[in-house]
Write a protein that holds these residues in place. Structure first.
Motif, PDB file in Angstrom:
ATOM      1  N   GLY A 188      37.639  20.901  51.968  1.00  0.00           N
ATOM      2  CA  GLY A 188      37.353  19.857  50.993  1.00  0.00           C
ATOM      3  C   GLY A 188      38.042  20.069  49.661  1.00  0.00           C
ATOM      4  N   GLN A 189      39.159  20.785  49.665  1.00  0.00           N
ATOM      5  CA  GLN A 189      39.885  21.030  48.415  1.00  0.00           C
ATOM      6  C   GLN A 189      41.388  20.895  48.632  1.00  0.00           C
ATOM      7  OE1 GLN A 189      40.194  25.046  46.385  1.00  0.00           O
ATOM      8  NE2 GLN A 189      38.969  23.975  44.844  1.00  0.00           N
ATOM      9  N   TYR A 190      42.024  20.197  47.704  1.00  0.00           N
ATOM     10  CA  TYR A 190      43.480  20.056  47.682  1.00  0.00           C
ATOM     11  C   TYR A 190      44.010  20.833  46.475  1.00  0.00           C
ATOM     12  CZ  TYR A 190      42.221  15.872  50.420  1.00  0.00           C
ATOM     13  OH  TYR A 190      41.685  14.997  51.341  1.00  0.00           O
ATOM     14  N   ILE A 191      45.135  21.530  46.664  1.00  0.00           N
ATOM     15  CA  ILE A 191      45.722  22.276  45.550  1.00  0.00           C
ATOM     16  C   ILE A 191      47.226  22.018  45.496  1.00  0.00           C
ATOM     17  CG2 ILE A 191      46.053  24.511  44.453  1.00  0.00           C
ATOM     18  CD1 ILE A 191      43.694  25.583  45.865  1.00  0.00           C
ATOM     19  N   ILE A 234      41.837  19.423  43.377  1.00  0.00           N
ATOM     20  CA  ILE A 234      40.913  18.314  43.578  1.00  0.00           C
ATOM     21  C   ILE A 234      39.923  18.761  44.643  1.00  0.00           C
ATOM     22  CG2 ILE A 234      40.637  15.911  44.298  1.00  0.00           C
ATOM     23  CD1 ILE A 234      43.558  15.457  43.429  1.00  0.00           C
ATOM     24  N   THR A 235      38.654  18.896  44.257  1.00  0.00           N
ATOM     25  CA  THR A 235      37.631  19.384  45.177  1.00  0.00           C
ATOM     26  C   THR A 235      36.658  18.257  45.511  1.00  0.00           C
ATOM     27  OG1 THR A 235      37.792  21.576  44.167  1.00  0.00           O
ATOM     28  CG2 THR A 235      35.876  21.152  45.559  1.00  0.00           C
ATOM     29  N   MET A 236      36.441  18.036  46.776  1.00  0.00           N
ATOM     30  CA  MET A 236      35.525  16.998  47.226  1.00  0.00           C
ATOM     31  C   MET A 236      34.085  17.508  47.177  1.00  0.00           C
ATOM     32  SD  MET A 236      37.752  14.733  47.743  1.00  0.00           S
ATOM     33  CE  MET A 236      36.739  13.442  48.479  1.00  0.00           C
ATOM     34  N   PRO A 237      33.101  16.612  47.219  1.00  0.00           N
ATOM     35  CA  PRO A 237      31.697  17.037  47.143  1.00  0.00           C
ATOM     36  C   PRO A 237      31.249  17.926  48.292  1.00  0.00           C
ATOM     37  CG  PRO A 237      31.895  14.707  46.601  1.00  0.00           C
ATOM     38  CD  PRO A 237      33.228  15.145  47.120  1.00  0.00           C
ATOM     39  N   SER A 238      31.932  17.859  49.429  1.00  0.00           N
ATOM     40  CA  SER A 238      31.527  18.680  50.564  1.00  0.00           C
ATOM     41  C   SER A 238      32.730  19.060  51.414  1.00  0.00           C
ATOM     42  CB  SER A 238      30.503  17.932  51.429  1.00  0.00           C
ATOM     43  OG  SER A 238      31.083  16.741  51.955  1.00  0.00           O
ATOM     44  N   ARG A 296      37.386  14.194  53.101  1.00  0.00           N
ATOM     45  CA  ARG A 296      38.753  13.960  52.632  1.00  0.00           C
ATOM     46  C   ARG A 296      38.801  12.783  51.672  1.00  0.00           C
ATOM     47  NH1 ARG A 296      43.047  16.334  56.159  1.00  0.00           N
ATOM     48  NH2 ARG A 296      41.981  17.685  57.655  1.00  0.00           N
ATOM     49  N   ASP A 297      39.780  12.818  50.785  1.00  0.00           N
ATOM     50  CA  ASP A 297      39.995  11.743  49.825  1.00  0.00           C
ATOM     51  C   ASP A 297      41.120  10.860  50.374  1.00  0.00           C
ATOM     52  OD1 ASP A 297      40.995  10.169  47.681  1.00  0.00           O
ATOM     53  OD2 ASP A 297      40.129  11.559  46.226  1.00  0.00           O
ATOM     54  N   PRO A 298      40.835   9.625  50.755  1.00  0.00           N
ATOM     55  CA  PRO A 298      41.877   8.766  51.360  1.00  0.00           C
ATOM     56  C   PRO A 298      43.056   8.513  50.441  1.00  0.00           C
ATOM     57  CG  PRO A 298      39.890   7.506  50.848  1.00  0.00           C
ATOM     58  CD  PRO A 298      39.533   8.944  50.686  1.00  0.00           C
ATOM     59  N   ILE A 299      42.817   8.476  49.123  1.00  0.00           N
ATOM     60  CA  ILE A 299      43.921   8.247  48.186  1.00  0.00           C
ATOM     61  C   ILE A 299      44.852   9.454  48.156  1.00  0.00           C
ATOM     62  CG2 ILE A 299      44.518   7.863  45.756  1.00  0.00           C
ATOM     63  CD1 ILE A 299      41.885   6.351  45.464  1.00  0.00           C
ATOM     64  N   VAL A 300      44.268  10.649  48.126  1.00  0.00           N
ATOM     65  CA  VAL A 300      45.073  11.874  48.141  1.00  0.00           C
ATOM     66  C   VAL A 300      45.819  11.999  49.460  1.00  0.00           C
ATOM     67  CG1 VAL A 300      45.018  14.382  47.989  1.00  0.00           C
ATOM     68  CG2 VAL A 300      43.494  13.037  46.543  1.00  0.00           C
ATOM     69  N   GLU A 301      45.119  11.739  50.548  1.00  0.00           N
ATOM     70  CA  GLU A 301      45.735  11.855  51.873  1.00  0.00           C
ATOM     71  C   GLU A 301      46.944  10.925  52.003  1.00  0.00           C
ATOM     72  OE1 GLU A 301      44.989  13.805  54.529  1.00  0.00           O
ATOM     73  OE2 GLU A 301      43.370  14.875  53.495  1.00  0.00           O
ATOM     74  N   PRO A 326      29.310  31.667  49.932  1.00  0.00           N
ATOM     75  CA  PRO A 326      28.487  30.493  50.257  1.00  0.00           C
ATOM     76  C   PRO A 326      28.744  29.354  49.279  1.00  0.00           C
ATOM     77  CG  PRO A 326      27.169  32.498  50.302  1.00  0.00           C
ATOM     78  CD  PRO A 326      28.512  32.882  49.723  1.00  0.00           C
ATOM     79  N   GLY A 327      28.929  28.161  49.827  1.00  0.00           N
ATOM     80  CA  GLY A 327      29.142  26.999  48.977  1.00  0.00           C
ATOM     81  C   GLY A 327      30.527  26.858  48.402  1.00  0.00           C
ATOM     82  N   PHE A 328      31.422  27.771  48.758  1.00  0.00           N
ATOM     83  CA  PHE A 328      32.792  27.706  48.240  1.00  0.00           C
ATOM     84  C   PHE A 328      33.566  26.632  48.988  1.00  0.00           C
ATOM     85  CE2 PHE A 328      37.248  28.792  48.326  1.00  0.00           C
ATOM     86  CZ  PHE A 328      37.510  29.066  47.002  1.00  0.00           C
ATOM     87  N   PRO A 329      34.427  25.863  48.300  1.00  0.00           N
ATOM     88  CA  PRO A 329      34.759  25.928  46.871  1.00  0.00           C
ATOM     89  C   PRO A 329      33.939  24.967  46.002  1.00  0.00           C
ATOM     90  CG  PRO A 329      36.309  24.509  47.961  1.00  0.00           C
ATOM     91  CD  PRO A 329      35.354  24.981  49.037  1.00  0.00           C
ATOM     92  N   GLN A 330      32.980  24.252  46.623  1.00  0.00           N
ATOM     93  CA  GLN A 330      32.265  23.212  45.879  1.00  0.00           C
ATOM     94  C   GLN A 330      31.470  23.774  44.694  1.00  0.00           C
ATOM     95  OE1 GLN A 330      32.754  23.060  49.246  1.00  0.00           O
ATOM     96  NE2 GLN A 330      34.069  21.254  49.005  1.00  0.00           N
ATOM     97  N   LEU A 331      30.813  24.910  44.867  1.00  0.00           N
ATOM     98  CA  LEU A 331      30.031  25.471  43.768  1.00  0.00           C
ATOM     99  C   LEU A 331      30.923  25.948  42.623  1.00  0.00           C
ATOM    100  CD1 LEU A 331      27.210  27.485  45.581  1.00  0.00           C
ATOM    101  CD2 LEU A 331      27.095  25.217  44.547  1.00  0.00           C
TER     102      LEU A 331
END
Length: 394
Positions: free
Chosen positions: A183-186, A229-233, A237-242, A359-364
């Motif tokens: 859930g993260q784009y870099i 860009i990190t998504m909530p979970s 995926r983010d359709p705009i980023v994709e 745990p919870g990475f990268p959202q936390l």
């Protein structure tokens, strides 16, 4: 033993592939090694990476310690900053963020290439990849994308987390749900440095999971810039980023401008530098977890087998060394499948010790809301002031 000829194909010229090629030339066999890389030339992109644990000793055995140190990013620690650039948590001297051996991925890959490409029994082929392969009891018949064909005693897929060779080796059931998007784009790229830039990893976050980071380079004229860009979970995926990433670099940069133009801190500087960067690259953070890595005379190695967080480079180095050690014990090419199987038995417990992520990475680490950021920042401040993080580091 020197009369035993072992013909090996390695798909992937990044870290794991060239490292394996090096050790295959040191095992006392008459090895013939082909490394095929789908990129048209050695890759010059990539983030800062580190070498830890047993991989350090392996790197030293390759007599590369001095060279790795000479290519150090010069990073001295990490700091977290607010929108005005003021730090509120500092982890100087590492603190779990910066390792003793920090180097850009392209530089480490280049060192491994230089250690092998001058050898008579190692051949690099760029701009090509494996199209198909067929195993027999005695060998593996390979067809390449450009149409050529060849036969090998062993085929190794070391072409990264998005490996195109992996599905040619392992069956569909084994591959099912093996690629786990975090859930993260870099985006990674270099921008011009300033005299005021510290030798520190600077980390800034804004709401909606946005993150901006800068890290020092060995080259004093540039620093590394990172847009996250990190998504909530996870798996979201983010359709705009994709869509932007699918269209190419220009569309991806335009998308990043829209996301970060009002993000705060040094967003303007980083975006302006991005527009001129020639080493721009954007990727999806993912884990690769497979119940099986091997199949007869073929296997997956490095990120193609076990992409993970934090120790992926070290595992790539360790796995190449471990595979070469098992192959050094064969008495004939008929023993290759047994050596491959034995490698998995030996290395899987080593990998199991490192496969977990926080745990919870990268959202936390990259909250979506302002109040979530406040809580995270308070925790970081407390860890910094109490020095509890030093216990975790040990």
């Amino acid at each position: 033993m020197s009369a035993l000829r072992l013909k090996v194909l390695i798909a992937g010229g990044g870290i794991a592939g060239p490292c394996l090629a090096y050790w295959l030339t040191k095992i006392g066999l008459n090895t013939s090694i082909t490394v095929v890389e789908r990129s048209r030339s050695p890759r010059v992109t990539g983030q800062a990476i580190d070498i830890r644990g047993r991989a350090i000793e392996i790197m030293k055995k390759m007599k590369l310690e001095e060279a790795v140190r000479s290519f150090s990013t010069t990073e001295e620690g990490a700091i977290f900053v607010n929108s005005s650039g003021k730090s509120f948590a500092e982890f100087i001297g590492g603190g779990g963020f910066t390792a003793e051996y920090e180097i850009l991925r392209a530089d480490l890959s280049r060192l491994f290439l230089e250690a092998t490409e001058g050898l008579d029994n190692v051949r690099y082929v760029y701009g090509d990849s494996v199209e198909s392969l067929e195993q027999t009891d005695k060998d593996v018949n390979v067809t390449f994308t450009k149409g050529s064909k060849d036969t090998f005693d062993l085929v190794v897929a070391a072409d990264g987390s998005t490996s195109t060779t992996r599905p040619l080796i392992l069956d569909e059931q084994i591959l099912k749900d093996s690629y786990k998007f975090l859930g993260q784009y870099i985006a990674f790229f270099s921008i011009p440095s300033r005299p005021t830039d510290p030798k520190l990893w600077q980390w800034y976050n804004a709401p909606k999971g946005l993150g901006i980071m800068t890290r020092p380079h060995r080259n004093p004229s540039t620093i590394g810039a990172y847009l996250c860009i990190t998504m909530p979970s996870r798996e979201q995926r983010d359709p705009i980023v994709e869509e932007a990433m699918d269209k190419g670099t220009d569309d991806t940069k335009r998308m990043l401008h829209k996301y970060f133009e009002n993000a705060g801190w040094e967003a303007k500087r980083v975006l302006e530098g991005m527009d001129q960067a020639e080493d721009f690259y954007m990727s999806r953070m993912a884990l690769v977890r497979l119940p099986k890595w091997t199949n007869g005379r073929a296997l997956v190695l490095g990120d193609a087998a076990f992409a993970t967080f934090g120790v992926g480079t070290s595992l790539a180095i360790e796995s190449g060394y471990a595979l070469a050690q098992e192959l050094s014990k064969i008495q004939s090419t008929d023993d290759v499948p047994h050596a491959v199987k034995k490698y998995e038995e030996v290395f899987r417990p080593i990998y199991a010790k490192t496969e977990g992520i926080p745990p919870g990475f990268p959202q936390l680490a990259s909250p979506q809301t302002a109040w979530g950021l406040q809580i995270r920042d308070w925790i970081l401040w407390f860890l910094n002031k109490s020095k509890i993080y030093k216990l975790a580091q040990r």
